[in-house]
Scaffold this active site. Sequence first.
Site, PDB file in Angstrom:
ATOM      1  N   LYS A  22       0.837  -1.213   0.000  1.00 25.54           N
ATOM      2  CA  LYS A  22       0.000   0.000   0.000  1.00 25.54           C
ATOM      3  C   LYS A  22       0.863   1.250   0.000  1.00 25.54           C
ATOM      4  CE  LYS A  22      -1.783   1.760   3.973  1.00 25.54           C
ATOM      5  NZ  LYS A  22      -1.567   3.190   4.154  1.00 25.54           N
ATOM      6  N   ASN A  23       1.876   1.255   0.872  1.00 28.77           N
ATOM      7  CA  ASN A  23       2.657   2.484   1.053  1.00 28.77           C
ATOM      8  C   ASN A  23       3.591   2.790  -0.113  1.00 28.77           C
ATOM      9  OD1 ASN A  23       1.363   2.851   3.430  1.00 28.77           O
ATOM     10  ND2 ASN A  23       3.154   2.534   4.763  1.00 28.77           N
ATOM     11  N   CYS A 126      -5.302   8.362   9.668  1.00 28.90           N
ATOM     12  CA  CYS A 126      -5.436   7.735  10.988  1.00 28.90           C
ATOM     13  C   CYS A 126      -5.165   8.752  12.084  1.00 28.90           C
ATOM     14  CB  CYS A 126      -4.413   6.611  11.138  1.00 28.90           C
ATOM     15  SG  CYS A 126      -4.804   5.126  10.233  1.00 28.90           S
ATOM     16  N   ARG A 131       0.662  14.593  13.566  1.00 25.43           N
ATOM     17  CA  ARG A 131       1.083  14.391  12.183  1.00 25.43           C
ATOM     18  C   ARG A 131       1.083  15.687  11.361  1.00 25.43           C
ATOM     19  NH1 ARG A 131      -1.190   8.674  10.031  1.00 25.43           N
ATOM     20  NH2 ARG A 131       0.761   8.592   8.926  1.00 25.43           N
ATOM     21  N   ASP A 316       4.588   0.634  12.136  1.00 24.01           N
ATOM     22  CA  ASP A 316       3.394   0.005  11.573  1.00 24.01           C
ATOM     23  C   ASP A 316       3.226  -1.448  12.014  1.00 24.01           C
ATOM     24  OD1 ASP A 316       2.679   2.311  10.311  1.00 24.01           O
ATOM     25  OD2 ASP A 316       3.273   1.694   8.304  1.00 24.01           O
ATOM     26  N   ARG A 408      -8.797  -0.291   4.661  1.00 18.02           N
ATOM     27  CA  ARG A 408      -7.902   0.711   4.074  1.00 18.02           C
ATOM     28  C   ARG A 408      -6.556   0.085   3.722  1.00 18.02           C
ATOM     29  NH1 ARG A 408      -6.606   5.212   7.727  1.00 18.02           N
ATOM     30  NH2 ARG A 408      -5.257   5.556   5.974  1.00 18.02           N
TER      31      ARG A 408
HETATM   32  C1  UD1 Z   1       4.271   6.895   6.495  1.00 15.44           C
HETATM   33  C2  UD1 Z   1       3.454   5.650   6.289  1.00 15.44           C
HETATM   34  C3  UD1 Z   1       2.885   5.156   7.612  1.00 15.44           C
HETATM   35  C4  UD1 Z   1       4.001   4.972   8.627  1.00 15.44           C
HETATM   36  C5  UD1 Z   1       4.886   6.208   8.731  1.00 15.44           C
HETATM   37  C6  UD1 Z   1       6.124   5.980   9.570  1.00 15.44           C
HETATM   38  C7  UD1 Z   1       2.564   5.819   4.056  1.00 15.44           C
HETATM   39  C8  UD1 Z   1       1.378   6.030   3.187  1.00 15.44           C
HETATM   40  N1  UD1 Z   1       2.367   5.957   5.364  1.00 15.44           N
HETATM   41  O1  UD1 Z   1       3.417   7.897   7.027  1.00 15.44           O
HETATM   42  O2  UD1 Z   1       2.218   3.905   7.368  1.00 15.44           O
HETATM   43  O3  UD1 Z   1       3.441   4.724   9.897  1.00 15.44           O
HETATM   44  O4  UD1 Z   1       5.337   6.594   7.405  1.00 15.44           O
HETATM   45  O5  UD1 Z   1       6.842   4.891   9.102  1.00 15.44           O
HETATM   46  O6  UD1 Z   1       3.643   5.531   3.570  1.00 15.44           O
HETATM   47  N2  UD1 Z   1       6.330  14.607  10.804  1.00 15.44           N
HETATM   48  C9  UD1 Z   1       6.514  15.936  11.118  1.00 15.44           C
HETATM   49  N3  UD1 Z   1       6.357  16.843  10.108  1.00 15.44           N
HETATM   50  C10 UD1 Z   1       6.035  16.483   8.828  1.00 15.44           C
HETATM   51  C11 UD1 Z   1       5.864  15.116   8.534  1.00 15.44           C
HETATM   52  C12 UD1 Z   1       6.018  14.203   9.553  1.00 15.44           C
HETATM   53  O7  UD1 Z   1       6.806  16.298  12.244  1.00 15.44           O
HETATM   54  O8  UD1 Z   1       5.911  17.360   7.949  1.00 15.44           O
HETATM   55  C13 UD1 Z   1       6.488  13.619  11.895  1.00 15.44           C
HETATM   56  C14 UD1 Z   1       5.240  12.790  12.127  1.00 15.44           C
HETATM   57  O9  UD1 Z   1       4.338  13.437  12.987  1.00 15.44           O
HETATM   58  C15 UD1 Z   1       5.825  11.547  12.755  1.00 15.44           C
HETATM   59  C16 UD1 Z   1       7.166  11.396  12.028  1.00 15.44           C
HETATM   60  O10 UD1 Z   1       7.456  12.679  11.486  1.00 15.44           O
HETATM   61  O11 UD1 Z   1       6.084  11.764  14.128  1.00 15.44           O
HETATM   62  C17 UD1 Z   1       7.177  10.375  10.915  1.00 15.44           C
HETATM   63  O12 UD1 Z   1       6.110  10.627  10.052  1.00 15.44           O
HETATM   64  P1  UD1 Z   1       6.181  10.283   8.493  1.00 15.44           P
HETATM   65  O13 UD1 Z   1       7.363   9.402   8.265  1.00 15.44           O
HETATM   66  O14 UD1 Z   1       6.076  11.521   7.713  1.00 15.44           O
HETATM   67  O15 UD1 Z   1       4.862   9.419   8.297  1.00 15.44           O
HETATM   68  P2  UD1 Z   1       3.900   9.431   7.050  1.00 15.44           P
HETATM   69  O16 UD1 Z   1       4.657   9.694   5.817  1.00 15.44           O
HETATM   70  O17 UD1 Z   1       2.686  10.225   7.345  1.00 15.44           O
END
Ligand code: UD1
Length: 430
Positions: A22-23, A126, A131, A316, A408
């Site tokens: 999915k990711n 979620c 986030r 995850d 999902r």
């Molecule tokens: C992706 C994955 C999700 C997984 C996560 C961490 C997909 C579709 N989703 O989510 O399944 O749980 O990686 O492996 O691939 N953060 C910030 N600022 C930002 C962006 C992120 O502070 O602009 C923080 C987030 O709150 C979190 C951390 O960085 O604490 C990691 O988040 P991130 O790696 O960005 O997760 P996603 O890409 O949303």
Amino acid sequence: MDRISIVGGSRLEGTLAISGAKNATLPLMIASLLTSERLTLKNVPNLADVITLGRILRNHGVDLAVDGKRADPSPYQGETFHLTAREIVDTTAPYEMVNRMRASFWVLGPLLARCGEARVSMPGGCAIGTRPVDLHLMGLKTLGAEIDIDGGYVVARARKGLHGARVIFPKVSVGATHAVLMTAALIKGETVIENAAREPEIGDVAECLVKMGARIEGIGTSTLRIQGTDRLEGAVHTVLPDRIETGTYAFAVAAAGGDVELRGARKGLLETALTTLERIGVAIAETPAGVRVTRNGGALEPITIETQPFPGFPTDLQAQLMALMTKANGTSVIRETIFENRFMHVQELVRLGADIQLQGDTAVIKGVKSLRGAQVMATDLRASVSLVIAGLMAEGKTTINRVYHLDRGFERLEQKLSGCGASIERLVSG
Ligand code: UD1
């Protein structure tokens, strides 16, 4: 709303097909925005998030065609999608669409690179923490974007065009890495991403971008060097296997006991999780077709672990590991370092009889002799599947409510598990 009912206690035996990730699928579909030519994706999983993103992309003008059933001896190859963004007709991704899935926010950079402007609602997804999207915005600003927030929307413009630059992330983010990587592919000049996330799905997207005409060095490392171009081409790409689905079923076999071959799984994509299972007392073996997971009644050893970005133990799989450890032979300690609110499964596991204490970002799980089935509530995608794992271990019947979260991210979950002998069924709401 549908529910899932499980009667615990059956061993799992046989083979189970692992779907495309999915990711990886989601950013790969978004990459179609970068070219007017056709991007063909094979091994696409049939998931609610994929359908939602398809709807969002069609709203931007992407034609999406899905191949019909083929006379294929292996029925679980996933679907083949053909995505063609000949013309982008709408650069707005509206709230009603984006609020259902966080990854849809990632259209921002590719739309901006292709059209010079984009307006995307702040994301939903979620409820596992605040986030934020600050890293995404920082990355795009570094590439020359002007960003405003207006009425819940991020409005990005690049009046003078975007340009290659050095983007140094203060924190590892999967989504922000995808966003800058995809955007940089359609910009003239060189972009260097420092402290890039190293998740295999990023490598998969990078390899697809290379097929589309970008030059990318450092794939799989934390420094990505991208030579963009002002024109990307169509390509054909096969989505890599889902390592989180693989890990989830490996934990399920560990929980229920049994011997299952996870067909299509790639061991190298989740070494840390599989090594963790070995430490717990589960046998893991690579086979020509995938990964074999075996547990024949031995005790589950407790474990102390923390979640980390790849190649560390994935957040995850944290909920699934915790479900397993509820019946370990001692006390386990799991620290969640990625998302601050990713413990919503704890209270549901406790309803089944687990002994879990939360101390800030750490869960202390004292193994109990048995869990007992109950009504529980799915709260987010990975939490929901941890309740399935707990249900397989529990005595009697567990009913999981609100399973739309599961749909999902897990394709045909009940069929896959019942095919290996689990007593699990979906109760479809009238
Ligand atoms: C992706 C994955 C999700 C997984 C996560 C961490 C997909 C579709 N989703 O989510 O399944 O749980 O990686 O492996 O691939 N953060 C910030 N600022 C930002 C962006 C992120 O502070 O602009 C923080 C987030 O709150 C979190 C951390 O960085 O604490 C990691 O988040 P991130 O790696 O960005 O997760 P996603 O890409 O949303």
